[in-house]
Motif scaffolding. Structure first.
Motif, PDB file in Angstrom:
ATOM      1  N   GLU A 214       0.863  -1.174   0.000  1.00  0.00           N
ATOM      2  CA  GLU A 214       0.000   0.000   0.000  1.00  0.00           C
ATOM      3  C   GLU A 214       0.901   1.226   0.000  1.00  0.00           C
ATOM      4  OE1 GLU A 214      -2.691  -0.126   3.277  1.00  0.00           O
ATOM      5  OE2 GLU A 214      -3.605  -2.025   2.669  1.00  0.00           O
ATOM      6  N   MET A 215       0.552   2.239  -0.800  1.00  0.00           N
ATOM      7  CA  MET A 215       1.425   3.411  -0.855  1.00  0.00           C
ATOM      8  C   MET A 215       0.711   4.651  -1.375  1.00  0.00           C
ATOM      9  SD  MET A 215       3.927   2.673  -4.131  1.00  0.00           S
ATOM     10  CE  MET A 215       4.885   1.529  -3.172  1.00  0.00           C
ATOM     11  N   PHE A 216       1.178   5.801  -0.881  1.00  0.00           N
ATOM     12  CA  PHE A 216       0.819   7.106  -1.414  1.00  0.00           C
ATOM     13  C   PHE A 216       1.930   7.540  -2.378  1.00  0.00           C
ATOM     14  CE2 PHE A 216      -1.167   7.125   2.868  1.00  0.00           C
ATOM     15  CZ  PHE A 216      -2.469   7.484   2.540  1.00  0.00           C
ATOM     16  N   GLU A 217       1.848   8.781  -2.856  1.00  0.00           N
ATOM     17  CA  GLU A 217       2.873   9.452  -3.661  1.00  0.00           C
ATOM     18  C   GLU A 217       2.978   8.895  -5.079  1.00  0.00           C
ATOM     19  OE1 GLU A 217       4.208  12.156  -2.821  1.00  0.00           O
ATOM     20  OE2 GLU A 217       3.959  12.192  -0.635  1.00  0.00           O
ATOM     21  N   SER A 218       2.614   9.735  -6.031  1.00  0.00           N
ATOM     22  CA  SER A 218       2.600   9.299  -7.432  1.00  0.00           C
ATOM     23  C   SER A 218       3.964   8.823  -7.912  1.00  0.00           C
ATOM     24  CB  SER A 218       2.088  10.425  -8.326  1.00  0.00           C
ATOM     25  OG  SER A 218       2.894  11.583  -8.220  1.00  0.00           O
ATOM     26  N   ALA A 219       5.033   9.517  -7.530  1.00  0.00           N
ATOM     27  CA  ALA A 219       6.370   9.112  -7.982  1.00  0.00           C
ATOM     28  C   ALA A 219       6.726   7.730  -7.440  1.00  0.00           C
ATOM     29  CB  ALA A 219       7.411  10.139  -7.550  1.00  0.00           C
ATOM     30  N   ASP A 220       6.377   7.471  -6.187  1.00  0.00           N
ATOM     31  CA  ASP A 220       6.655   6.162  -5.602  1.00  0.00           C
ATOM     32  C   ASP A 220       5.812   5.073  -6.267  1.00  0.00           C
ATOM     33  OD1 ASP A 220       8.425   7.382  -3.882  1.00  0.00           O
ATOM     34  OD2 ASP A 220       7.033   7.443  -2.190  1.00  0.00           O
ATOM     35  N   ILE A 221       4.579   5.409  -6.585  1.00  0.00           N
ATOM     36  CA  ILE A 221       3.701   4.442  -7.251  1.00  0.00           C
ATOM     37  C   ILE A 221       4.230   4.092  -8.633  1.00  0.00           C
ATOM     38  CG2 ILE A 221       1.405   4.156  -8.287  1.00  0.00           C
ATOM     39  CD1 ILE A 221       0.310   5.762  -5.873  1.00  0.00           C
ATOM     40  N   VAL A 222       4.643   5.102  -9.388  1.00  0.00           N
ATOM     41  CA  VAL A 222       5.198   4.865 -10.724  1.00  0.00           C
ATOM     42  C   VAL A 222       6.439   3.976 -10.636  1.00  0.00           C
ATOM     43  CG1 VAL A 222       6.386   5.976 -12.670  1.00  0.00           C
ATOM     44  CG2 VAL A 222       4.253   6.938 -11.793  1.00  0.00           C
ATOM     45  N   ALA A 223       7.324   4.285  -9.697  1.00  0.00           N
ATOM     46  CA  ALA A 223       8.543   3.489  -9.537  1.00  0.00           C
ATOM     47  C   ALA A 223       8.214   2.059  -9.127  1.00  0.00           C
ATOM     48  CB  ALA A 223       9.463   4.155  -8.511  1.00  0.00           C
ATOM     49  N   TYR A 224       7.250   1.909  -8.226  1.00  0.00           N
ATOM     50  CA  TYR A 224       6.851   0.573  -7.775  1.00  0.00           C
ATOM     51  C   TYR A 224       6.292  -0.252  -8.929  1.00  0.00           C
ATOM     52  CZ  TYR A 224       3.934  -3.087  -5.852  1.00  0.00           C
ATOM     53  OH  TYR A 224       3.343  -4.307  -5.613  1.00  0.00           O
ATOM     54  N   LEU A 225       5.394   0.326  -9.692  1.00  0.00           N
ATOM     55  CA  LEU A 225       4.788  -0.401 -10.813  1.00  0.00           C
ATOM     56  C   LEU A 225       5.840  -0.792 -11.842  1.00  0.00           C
ATOM     57  CD1 LEU A 225       1.546   1.725 -11.268  1.00  0.00           C
ATOM     58  CD2 LEU A 225       1.701  -0.587 -10.326  1.00  0.00           C
ATOM     59  N   ASP A 226       6.759   0.098 -12.102  1.00  0.00           N
ATOM     60  CA  ASP A 226       7.812  -0.185 -13.065  1.00  0.00           C
ATOM     61  C   ASP A 226       8.706  -1.332 -12.561  1.00  0.00           C
ATOM     62  OD1 ASP A 226       8.978   0.765 -15.618  1.00  0.00           O
ATOM     63  OD2 ASP A 226      10.768   1.095 -14.379  1.00  0.00           O
ATOM     64  N   ARG A 227       9.047  -1.272 -11.296  1.00  0.00           N
ATOM     65  CA  ARG A 227       9.921  -2.268 -10.691  1.00  0.00           C
ATOM     66  C   ARG A 227       9.252  -3.638 -10.588  1.00  0.00           C
ATOM     67  NH1 ARG A 227      10.598   0.544  -6.555  1.00  0.00           N
ATOM     68  NH2 ARG A 227       9.135  -0.441  -5.128  1.00  0.00           N
ATOM     69  N   THR A 228       7.958  -3.634 -10.317  1.00  0.00           N
ATOM     70  CA  THR A 228       7.239  -4.871 -10.029  1.00  0.00           C
ATOM     71  C   THR A 228       6.674  -5.546 -11.272  1.00  0.00           C
ATOM     72  OG1 THR A 228       6.621  -3.912  -7.884  1.00  0.00           O
ATOM     73  CG2 THR A 228       5.418  -5.895  -8.600  1.00  0.00           C
ATOM     74  N   TYR A 229       6.238  -4.743 -12.266  1.00  0.00           N
ATOM     75  CA  TYR A 229       5.509  -5.342 -13.387  1.00  0.00           C
ATOM     76  C   TYR A 229       6.118  -5.116 -14.759  1.00  0.00           C
ATOM     77  CZ  TYR A 229       1.901  -6.256  -9.942  1.00  0.00           C
ATOM     78  OH  TYR A 229       1.237  -6.733  -8.844  1.00  0.00           O
TER      79      TYR A 229
END
Length: 231
Positions: A214-229
């Motif tokens: 679970e996370m806030f922050e658009s930059a963190d979300i973008v990085a997470y999605l890129d890293r994970t998927y």
């Protein structure tokens, strides 16, 4: 893209639509089942439908259909007969619709008070301002990037006019990741439950049940999605 430029152009896109999708409108009955929307973030006509969903405080299962996307574009052709977007499916009424104006009119008739807000009923002016919003972000949320498919849909708390939410949605779209969209625009009755769920009124907020993240922050979300998927 440099973060300041990324956020700045997303703010400009919101300004082009004068904050459409920021505030809820008069609400009508609530659907028992989630609506389904096949769309892609960069599409100006899809934006109009997302604004309507946000104004009506409606949840939807989003099936991103970026150009060259292998998963959901073929599904739209199978179900509706053509690759045209947006494409709305309402399991509550068994309706399936193309054409953004028809979809917007239907949503406000079925789940609002029947009155389409001025920003969404100006005909060519509405379309032109939505196209202008897309012009600020022409390369984002438009084309497919190879990605792994999550076993379970993700969840995103968002509202259409937020420039930060747009950045997160663009990444979900480019990677063709399906997600449940929880709209929490200003004055939304859904905000209280969201604050209880997340601890504060801040969006975007991403939930990934596949990784218990679970996370806030658009930059963190973008990085997470890129890293994970992303492949």
């Amino acid at each position: 893209m440099h973060r300041a430029l990324d956020v700045g152009t997303s703010f400009a896109a919101s300004l082009a639509r004068l904050g459409g999708g920021m505030q809820i409108a008069a609400l009508g009955k609530r659907p028992k089942q989630r609506l389904e929307l096949y769309e892609f973030e960069a599409c100006p006509y899809c934006r109009k439908v997302r604004e309507a969903l946000s104004a009506l405080d409606l949840e939807a299962m989003i099936y991103p259909c970026p150009k060259e996307g292998p998963r959901f574009r073929p599904e739209v052709i199978r179900r509706g007969g053509k690759a045209q977007f947006p494409y709305l499916v309402d399991p509550n009424t068994k309706k399936a619709l193309y054409e953004s104006n028809d979809i917007v009119t239907y949503l406000f008739a079925e789940y609002g008070d029947g009155k389409v807000p001025l920003q969404l009923r100006l005909g060519p002016l509405t379309d032109l301002s939505s196209m202008a919003a897309s012009a600020w972000r022409p390369a984002f949320g438009a084309r497919y990037r190879p990605a792994r498919h999550p076993a379970k849909p993700l969840e995103l708390y968002s509202f259409e006019a937020s420039p930060f939410c747009r950045i997160a949605r663009e990444q979900l779209c480019a990677l063709e990741i399906p997600y449940v969209l929880h709209n929490v625009a200003k004055s939304s009755p859904s905000r209280a439950a969201f604050i209880e769920r997340s601890g504060k009124m801040m969006v975007p907020f991403l939930i990934d049940p596949n990784t218990d993240t679970e996370m806030f922050e658009s930059a963190d979300i973008v990085a997470y999605l890129d890293r994970t998927y992303a492949k």
